[in-house]
Write an enzyme that holds these catalytic residues in place. Structure first.
Site, PDB file in Angstrom:
ATOM      1  N   ASP A   1       7.884 -28.933   9.425  1.00  0.00           N
ATOM      2  CA  ASP A   1       9.309 -29.122   9.726  1.00  0.00           C
ATOM      3  C   ASP A   1      10.164 -27.984   9.166  1.00  0.00           C
ATOM      4  O   ASP A   1      11.331 -27.846   9.550  1.00  0.00           O
ATOM      5  CB  ASP A   1       9.823 -30.445   9.133  1.00  0.00           C
TER       6      ASP A   1
ATOM      7  N   CYS B   1       3.595   1.751   2.603  1.00  0.00           N
ATOM      8  CA  CYS B   1       4.882   1.077   2.361  1.00  0.00           C
ATOM      9  C   CYS B   1       5.813   1.967   1.541  1.00  0.00           C
ATOM     10  O   CYS B   1       6.974   2.190   1.907  1.00  0.00           O
ATOM     11  CB  CYS B   1       4.666  -0.242   1.624  1.00  0.00           C
TER      12      CYS B   1
ATOM     13  N   ASP C   1      12.525 -36.050  12.664  1.00  0.00           N
ATOM     14  CA  ASP C   1      11.073 -36.018  12.818  1.00  0.00           C
ATOM     15  C   ASP C   1      10.578 -37.466  12.769  1.00  0.00           C
ATOM     16  O   ASP C   1      11.220 -38.322  12.156  1.00  0.00           O
ATOM     17  CB  ASP C   1      10.465 -35.199  11.672  1.00  0.00           C
TER      18      ASP C   1
ATOM     19  N   ASP D   1      10.173 -33.971   6.761  1.00  0.00           N
ATOM     20  CA  ASP D   1       9.529 -34.103   5.450  1.00  0.00           C
ATOM     21  C   ASP D   1       8.282 -33.251   5.297  1.00  0.00           C
ATOM     22  O   ASP D   1       7.733 -33.162   4.210  1.00  0.00           O
ATOM     23  CB  ASP D   1       9.160 -35.567   5.190  1.00  0.00           C
TER      24      ASP D   1
ATOM     25  N   CYS E   1      43.450 -15.902 -12.490  1.00  0.00           N
ATOM     26  CA  CYS E   1      42.472 -15.447 -13.493  1.00  0.00           C
ATOM     27  C   CYS E   1      41.072 -15.405 -12.889  1.00  0.00           C
ATOM     28  O   CYS E   1      40.376 -14.384 -12.953  1.00  0.00           O
ATOM     29  CB  CYS E   1      42.468 -16.371 -14.709  1.00  0.00           C
TER      30      CYS E   1
ATOM     31  N   CYS F   1       0.847  -1.200   0.000  1.00  0.00           N
ATOM     32  CA  CYS F   1       0.000   0.000   0.000  1.00  0.00           C
ATOM     33  C   CYS F   1       0.877   1.242   0.000  1.00  0.00           C
ATOM     34  O   CYS F   1       2.105   1.155   0.050  1.00  0.00           O
ATOM     35  CB  CYS F   1      -0.933   0.012   1.216  1.00  0.00           C
TER      36      CYS F   1
END
EC number: 7.2.2.8
Length: 802
Positions: free
Chosen positions: A694, A19, A495, A690, A86, A16
């Site tokens: 996570d 900003c 996990d 996964d 180089c 907007c």
């Protein structure tokens, strides 16, 4: 503002006018800055005094406010680089250009990757700047056959080497005279004969060194070409001087060094040829991945099957794949069933059964059934294309361990030239006062033995081969820095669901007859609950026919009630049975307790108020999970489980696979905080997951490892992707990292050690120039050859105590 400059930046994230006003206000607070921010075009136009500010300062200001500045990335092919000096110089110049955020140049791949701000500069300007430095550059063409281009360049190097060797070989005979006092025909010692052979080697074959040296010196730099040009020219022109004295009758036995200049050039060309040949082998892994792609596809058009090139397949096209053919693109099966060999993706040799609605991956092999599929991802969006992209980016990236070599490479050649001059002065004034030749020979040896190439190749060649070998095994490192970071990991957090376990419940235990199972599955078949799906699949495997449910009612927290063919069914926990006055025999009650202790979901089944069965459902542990965790323990790595499940279920799974540390009852948003706690204890933590939940933990961890069967969000957040979800690849990834870093250290030790030892030995006059040249030529070859050992690397982790 007397001295002003104007720049335009593309800004992202503005929603907007508040900003744009905020950014404009902040920029205008800077001294001598006039900024205007347009919300509609999403651009900031900034006038500023270049003596006080630079573009990066404005970018930092905008980013500090929480907005972004659009960045584009281009990859460039660069030819003409001969050593690390180089690549280091090109990288330094690119990073100083206006609008360049970051540039990295890889000597091994002969490519540059540049992130730049499109309003400030563009790819053509980058190419032009590199060309002004004296190198050839072009925007990388992904459709161009890089392999054939490199093969042609290698063939050209070989032809030059052969011509140089043929001309130098007779001159080499003179060295045997000096070394072994051999007798050779007088023709070989004739100055004119030596001049005729050495001159084309010096100025035709060796012209590339003069061109490279001139371009570098013109732009204020110095590289290996300077060392070779100065060293061989000193030997050649001193020989010309001696030859002129001979022609004038000043001497009857001129001291000629034509053989030194010619043989040096030949040996250096030989080393460069071997180096180029070895470097071409470092990209084999990428070539093998590219070769996996199908070349054409069978499309269904107006009821007819037509073969078309792969690049003409579009999303939504209907394709037919017959047995023995490769799946052309990623898609979904709409007709037929088959088994697919996905070993190129997962490393698993057993074909995977596929039915209607199952996903198939492009370049995998259809084994035994004709299928009709719809294309869902084509071109650069396919799984294989993404894998190739990740491998390319990893191979062209730089590891932090390379920084020291890059810094030294930038100053290396001027320092060596200085040492050579000092050597000459010391010899001619102190060691052999007034005698020119020993001073010349010693200084030439210093110039030609120094090798910045080995320093420049030490890290990138190992990264290329190591990441390529890992990719062949289903392990994708996203960059060199992650290869380096992974070898430091001492704690791995896994996990549970979808990582340690398969992520889908299955029936593990059932006690009852087929009629009870049939009624149970019928009652559950309309439910979308994962446990219900597991029960229905179990009944179908038993080939039981499911009927229709007359009535169905869920009892929250307890189970379900249903009526089927005049049978009243109750499925649920102890409380449901007790509420319906159904008593439990002791052995059933004991079984129930046993299943619950093992982390399974156990359900009692009653038909017409009579207990007729018990069934247990659980998310089963992946194959090899226990072996993978044992290997991690053997490597001295601590393993923990992080899950939102209750402690009993988590402990049961942990016990099965041998995990000691369990962090259970954790909300998704708390996972990253748990990783931070471990890091505060001084641990180097890798997180393996996964799911979407996570992703924050994967980002927070020192290394995030995503399981390839997981969500795109998790894979995007991770630093390493494990294809196919086999946990055995986790210890292999760590071992690949350790082996690669060990190889890099070996290369750096050799590269530094060679130069540290070689230059003083040459300065002391203990090496003939041709010996020094041979050593220089072979030093970079040895580095690349050592890196190539990683191609044979067996990813079998070692025990810490082994």
């Amino acid at each position: 503002m007397a001295n002003t400059k104007k720049t335009t930046l593309d800004i992202t994230g503005m929603t907007c006018a508040a900003c744009s006003n905020r950014i404009e206000k902040k920029l205008n607070k800077l001294d001598d800055v006039n900024a205007q921010v347009n919300l509609t075009t999403e651009k900031a136009t900034v006038e500023y005094n270049p003596d006080q500010h630079d573009v990066q300062e404005f970018i930092n200001t905008i980013q500090h406010l929480g907005y972004g500045v659009a960045v584009e990335t281009v990859e460039l092919d660069i030819t003409g680089m001969t050593c690390a000096a180089c690549s280091s110089r090109i990288e330094k110049v690119l990073n100083k250009m206006d609008g360049v955020q970051n540039a990295t140049v890889n000597l091994t791949t002969e490519q540059a990757k540049v992130d730049y701000y499109p309003e400030e500069t563009d790819a053509d300007k980058l190419v032009t700047r590199i060309q002004k430095l004296g190198y050839d550059a072009s925007i990388k063409d992904n459709n161009k056959d890089q392999t054939s281009r490199k093969a042609e360049a290698l063939q050209h190097k070989l032809i030059k080497l052969i011509i140089s060797a043929v001309l130098s070989l007779p001159l080499l005979m003179l060295m045997f005279v000096h070394l072994f006092n051999m007798h050779i025909p007088a023709l070989f010692t004739n100055p004119w004969f030596q001049f005729i052979l050495a001159t084309p080697v010096q100025f035709i074959i060796g012209w590339q060194f003069y061109v490279g040296a001139y371009k570098n010196l013109r732009n204020g730099g110095a590289n290996m070409d300077v060392l070779v040009a100065v060293g061989t020219s000193a030997a050649y022109f001193y020989s010309i001087y001696e030859m002129v004295r001979w022609l004038n009758g000043s001497t009857t036995q001129p001291h000629l060094y034509f053989e030194t200049s010619a043989v040096l050039i030949t040996l250096i060309l030989f080393g460069k040829y071997l180096e180029a040949r070895a470097k071409s082998q470092t990209t084999n892994a990428l070539g093998e991945l590219l070769s996996l792609q199908a070349k054409e596809a069978r499309i269904l058009k107006d009821g007819n099957e037509v073969m078309i090139p792969l690049n003409e397949v579009h999303v939504g096209d209907t394709l037919i794949v017959k047995p023995g053919e490769k799946i052309p693109v990623d898609g979904k099966i709409i007709k037929g069933m088959t088994a697919i060999d996905e070993s190129m993706l997962t490393g698993e040799s057993i074909p995977v059964e596929k039915n209607v609605d199952d996903t198939v991956i492009g370049s995998t092999m259809n084994k035994n059934g004709t299928i009709t599929m719809t294309a869902t991802k084509v071109g650069g969006d396919t799984a294989l294309a993404n894998i190739i992209k990740v491998v390319e980016e990893a191979q062209s990236s730089k590891a932090p361990i390379q920084r020291l070599a890059d810094i030294i490479s930038g100053y290396f050649v001027p320092i060596v030239v200085g040492i050579a001059l000092l050597t000459f002065i010391v010899w001619i004034t102190l060691v052999t006062p007034g005698t020119f030749e020993p001073a010349l020979v010693a200084s030439i040896s210093v110039l030609v033995i120094a090798c910045p190439c080995a320093l420049g190749l030490a890290t990138p060649t190992s990264i290329m081969v190591g990441t390529g070998r890992a990719a062949e095994n289903g392990i994708l490192f996203k960059g060199g820095e992650f290869v380096e970071r992974t070898h430091q990991i001492d704690t791995i957090v896994l996990d549970k669901t979808g990582t340690i376990t398969n992520g889908r419940p299955v029936v593990t235990d059932y006690h009852g007859d087929n009629q009870t199972l049939q009624l149970l599955a019928t009652a559950e078949k309309d439910s979308e609950h994962p446990l219900a799906e597991a029960i229905v699949n179990y009944a179908k495997e038993k080939q039981l026919i499911l009927t229709e449910t007359t009535t169905f009612k869920a009892v929250p927290g307890h189970g379900i009630e249903a009526t089927i063919d005049h049978h009243y069914i109750l499925v649920g926990n102890r409380k449901l049975m007790a509420d319906n006055d159904i008593s439990l025999p002791k052995h059933i009650s004991d079984d129930l307790t046993h299943y619950e202790r093992d982390g399974k979901t156990a359900m009692l089944i009653a038909v017409n108020y009579s207990l007729t069965g018990i069934i247990a459902v659980a998310d089963t542990v992946k194959d090899h999970a226990k072996d993978a965790i044992k290997q991690l323990h053997d490597m001295g790595i601590e393993v923990a489980m992080l899950t939102g499940d209750n402690k009993n279920t988590a402990q049961a799974i942990a016990k099965q696979v041998g995990i000691d540390t369990v962090i259970a009852d954790i909300l998704p948003e708390e996972k990253a905080a748990q990783i931070a706690k471990l890091q505060q204890q001084g641990k180097k933590v890798a997180m393996v997951g996964d799911g979407v939940n996570d992703a924050p933990a994967l980002v927070k961890a020192d290394i995030g490892i995503a399981i390839g069967t997981g969500t795109e969000v998790a894979i995007e957040a991770a630093d390493i992707t494990i294809l196919g979800g086999d946990l055995m690849l986790i210890p292999k990834a760590i071992y690949a990292s350790k082996a690669t870093i060990r190889n890099i250290r070996q290369n750096l030790f050799w590269a530094f050690g060679y130069n540290i030892a070689g230059i003083p030995i040459a300065a002391l006059g203990l090496l003939a120039p041709w010996v020094a040249g041979a050593a220089m030529a072979l030093s970079s070859v040895s580095v690349v050859t050592n890196a190539l050992r990683l191609k044979k690397m067996r990813l079998e982790p070692r025990r810490k105590d082994a």
